[in-house]
Scaffold this motif. Structure first.
Motif, PDB file in Angstrom:
ATOM      1  N   CYS A  15       0.836  -1.206   0.000  1.00 42.92           N
ATOM      2  CA  CYS A  15       0.000   0.000   0.000  1.00 42.92           C
ATOM      3  C   CYS A  15       0.869   1.253   0.000  1.00 42.92           C
ATOM      4  O   CYS A  15       0.586   2.227  -0.710  1.00 42.92           O
ATOM      5  CB  CYS A  15      -0.928  -0.009   1.212  1.00 42.92           C
ATOM      6  SG  CYS A  15      -2.143  -1.339   1.228  1.00 42.92           S
ATOM      7  N   HIS A  41      -4.332  -3.645  -0.745  1.00 38.30           N
ATOM      8  CA  HIS A  41      -3.358  -3.257  -1.780  1.00 38.30           C
ATOM      9  C   HIS A  41      -3.894  -3.551  -3.175  1.00 38.30           C
ATOM     10  O   HIS A  41      -3.562  -2.851  -4.136  1.00 38.30           O
ATOM     11  CB  HIS A  41      -2.010  -3.948  -1.540  1.00 38.30           C
ATOM     12  CG  HIS A  41      -1.937  -5.389  -1.909  1.00 38.30           C
ATOM     13  ND1 HIS A  41      -2.416  -6.402  -1.097  1.00 38.30           N
ATOM     14  CD2 HIS A  41      -1.433  -6.015  -3.005  1.00 38.30           C
ATOM     15  CE1 HIS A  41      -2.205  -7.569  -1.666  1.00 38.30           C
ATOM     16  NE2 HIS A  41      -1.609  -7.368  -2.820  1.00 38.30           N
ATOM     17  N   GLY A 370      -2.185  -2.649   6.165  1.00 36.64           N
ATOM     18  CA  GLY A 370      -2.603  -3.320   4.937  1.00 36.64           C
ATOM     19  C   GLY A 370      -3.930  -4.013   5.066  1.00 36.64           C
ATOM     20  O   GLY A 370      -4.329  -4.752   4.164  1.00 36.64           O
TER      21      GLY A 370
END
Length: 652
Positions: A15, A41, A370
């Protein structure tokens, strides 16, 4: 600069790289395993490609699949993040062979620093001080035992090919050496495919201090100051800060010079971290991580630089943006929020994040994660779920800001180290910078205090949460929670489990709420849900209490700590679990590394029966009491799910 960048990683680092690429106008391409199809992501990237099943060995470690995704997307460069293939020289060579820039150092530098033994020899030749030890190729057990005796106990056994605490064992006495060596080799083989080890003198109160270095292809190498990463558990970092506190100017200068010498000795390019063991005014080279580190944000917070951007510019052939490091401004501290249980030797925790709320980012607070609320923490990857990075004008201000941020976190569905981190940041020894790698062990009693019984306020909050309807309205008379009966007022019995303890609460409706009888006393309570918390009135005093409900589990957070209480059936017969007491099951999904006993074998309390590997952690299944092995439910090499029988004991 590149037009399209593939990120060969997952989680918060993927990310982070995607966001930097977007700011620079670079198109980002993500890769994902089956377990990460809905990951953050993937949602952030401009394009995302599947690369295989959940296990890293079949997805994030598959060079062929990552290169295929890069070629299909037209990516000109690959950023490896950290972990997985980030320190794999073969991957860097494969990228070059495919005509794709590898955002990292040359393969030769990765190889040189990837072997602890070879890197020690290189550093010694370059004049960088190293810890006395043995770094040779001869690996026979008798030879290693002889070298250990020559160095002198205590010593540290370390995997030659790896890092992150894998294959690392401190040995205090000669008689413990053989067993520790076998364990270190087994873990190193499983983690790195290489069971070679090296030996070093084990320093008693060392600090773990590292220096961030950067180098370009034009012969320029600089440092970006120090970080202290001494606070660790399982030899893995938990808290990091920049700059490293309480170093003399002379020692700090020597560390900077040694780090630059180490990078130049291997023709280094890109971001790297040179790690040192520091004790007093002595500093010894430990290893060099040939990648970006998890803790790089603390360096960014005190320098104002974007280290990912620097990596991309250097990979594109540009020179270093600055000729030397800017002076550090203020202080920064980072903690790693993990899905793990500190009370169970930091055992990883899996499951859905039913509640996951972090404080809002601010100029003095950086949040990197994340995962999002509703995501699952799986057994396939590292259990880190977020990093909180605070900045302050000085160290005291940075720690205070971090403490405030931790107090604002809300997590339910999995067990986390949040409470451990809150106590760590507030600990007087942390505030006084009394740092060394044994910090978490030395202050374990304060950082992991014994479970305190839930106070009446916590019991009342859990009871109120159970009594209030799930929605704001009662659609059916059978859903009423006010104790109404056709022929008189009734009462309700609640049974709450608080660890091993149980609390029986008798509640009856009163004019403005409920009367609750608990442990020989009676209190009154009332309240409602409001603004994400309970507004509880207990004996006339108003309390605002964050409460999270996950099925039958109710998590209550008070200023003095948190309690997770579980609703039980108050009318169930006692003793229903006795039959299963001797059955030892897998606490989380994983792979059985070893089964150390046979059926019919007598075992003693605390004896290790089997070893399970899960989420980059080796878990030991031990006997809870003396007994006899009645049945073994698995074999070495088996993949097991949570709850799978490992060993069953008779008489346990």
């Amino acid at each position: 600069m590149f037009r399209t960048l593939l990120i060969a990683n997952r989680g918060e680092i993927a990310c982070r790289v995607i966001r930097t690429a977007r700011r620079l106008g670079i198109r980002s391409v993500a890769v994902f395993s089956e377990a990460d199809a809905g990951a953050q992501h993937v949602a952030l990237a401009d394009e995302a490609h599947p690369i295989g099943p959940a296990r890293a060995s079949e997805s994030y470690l598959r060079i062929d699949r990552i290169l295929a995704a890069a070629q299909a997307s037209g990516a000109e460069a690959i950023h490896p993040g950290y972990g997985f293939l980030s320190e794999n020289a073969g991957f860097a060579e494969a990228c070059a062979g495919a005509g794709i820039a590898f955002v990292g150092p040359p393969p030769e530098a990765i190889r040189a620093m990837g072997s602890k033994a070879e890197s020690k020899q290189l550093m010694e030749a370059a004049g960088v001080p190293i810890v006395p030890g043995y770094h040779g190729e001869e690996q026979a057990e008798a030879h290693l035992a002889h070298q250990a005796a020559r160095i002198g106990f205590p010593i540290l056994i370390k995997a030659s090919a790896g890092g992150g605490g894998k294959g690392m064992r401190p040995v205090l006495r000669a008689e413990e050496f053989a067993a520790a060596l076998a364990g270190a080799r087994r873990e190193a083989k499983a983690a790195f495919g290489d069971d070679r080890v090296l030996l070093e003198r084990y320093l008693q109160r060392p600090r773990h201090v590292e220096v961030q270095v950067f180098a370009d292809r034009h012969g320029n190498t600089i440092h970006l100051h120090t970080r202290d990463c001494s606070v660790q558990r399982r030899h893995q970092k938990v808290l990091e800060e920049a700059p490293a506190p309480d170093l003399s100017p002379a020692l700090r200068a020597r560390l900077h010079e040694a780090a630059i010498a180490a990078a130049r000795a291997v023709g280094y390019v890109s971001a790297g971290t040179v790690e040192f063991i520091v004790e007093g005014e002595d500093a010894f080279f430990m290893e060099m991580n040939t990648r970006l580190q998890v803790e790089h944000p603390v360096t960014e917070m005190v320098t104002g630089l974007d280290l990912v951007e620097w990596q991309l510019r250097i990979a594109a052939g540009e020179a270093l943006p600055l000729p030397e490091a800017p002076a550090p401004h203020g202080h920064s501290v980072e903690v790693r929020l993990y899905a793990e249980d500190p009370a169970a030797d930091f055992r990883p925790s899996t499951g859905p994040l039913r509640r996951f709320a972090l404080p809002d980012p601010a100029p003095d607070l950086r949040i990197e994660s994340g995962v999002r609320q509703g995501d699952a923490i799986t057994p396939f990857y590292d259990p880190m779920i977020a990093k909180l990075v605070a900045w302050g004008g000085d160290r005291e201000a940075a720690l205070a800001r971090l403490g405030t941020a931790l107090d604002a976190c809300r997590i339910a569905g999995i067990t986390s180290n949040l409470g451990f981190l809150q106590r760590l940041v507030a600990h007087p020894a942390m505030r006084a910078a009394e740092l060394d790698t044994g910090f978490a062990t030395r202050f374990a009693a304060e950082l992991q205090p014994p479970r305190r019984p839930a106070p009446v306020l916590a019991l009342a909050a859990a009871a109120l949460e159970a009594l209030l309807p799930a929605t704001g309205t009662v659609a059916d008379p059978w859903d009423r929670r006010d104790g109404w009966r056709l022929q008189g007022q009734g009462s309700q019995l609640l049974l709450l489990a608080d660890g091993e303890a149980q609390h029986r609460l008798r509640l009856s409706h009163a004019a403005s709420g409920w009367r609750m009888a608990v442990e020989g006393a009676e209190v009154t309570l009332a309240g409602q849900r409001q603004d994400g918390a309970l507004h509880l009135v207990l004996d006339g005093v108003v309390h605002r209490i964050p409460v999270l409900r996950d099925g039958e589990a109710i998590q209550v957070m008070l200023p003095e700590g948190g309690w997770t209480l579980r609703l039980l059936d108050p009318y169930a017969p006692p003793g229903g679990e006795v039959a299963g007491q001797g059955r030892l099951a897998a606490p989380i999904p994983g792979r059985v590394v070893q089964v150390l006993v046979k059926e019919g074998e007598s075992v003693s309390r605390g004896q290790v029966l089997a070893v399970l590997e899960a989420m980059k952690t080796e878990l030991r299944i031990t006997a809870p009491a003396d007994g006899v092995v009645a049945h073994i439910g698995c074999a070495a090499g088996d993949t097991v799910e949570e709850g799978t029988e490992i060993v069953t004991l008779a008489g346990a």
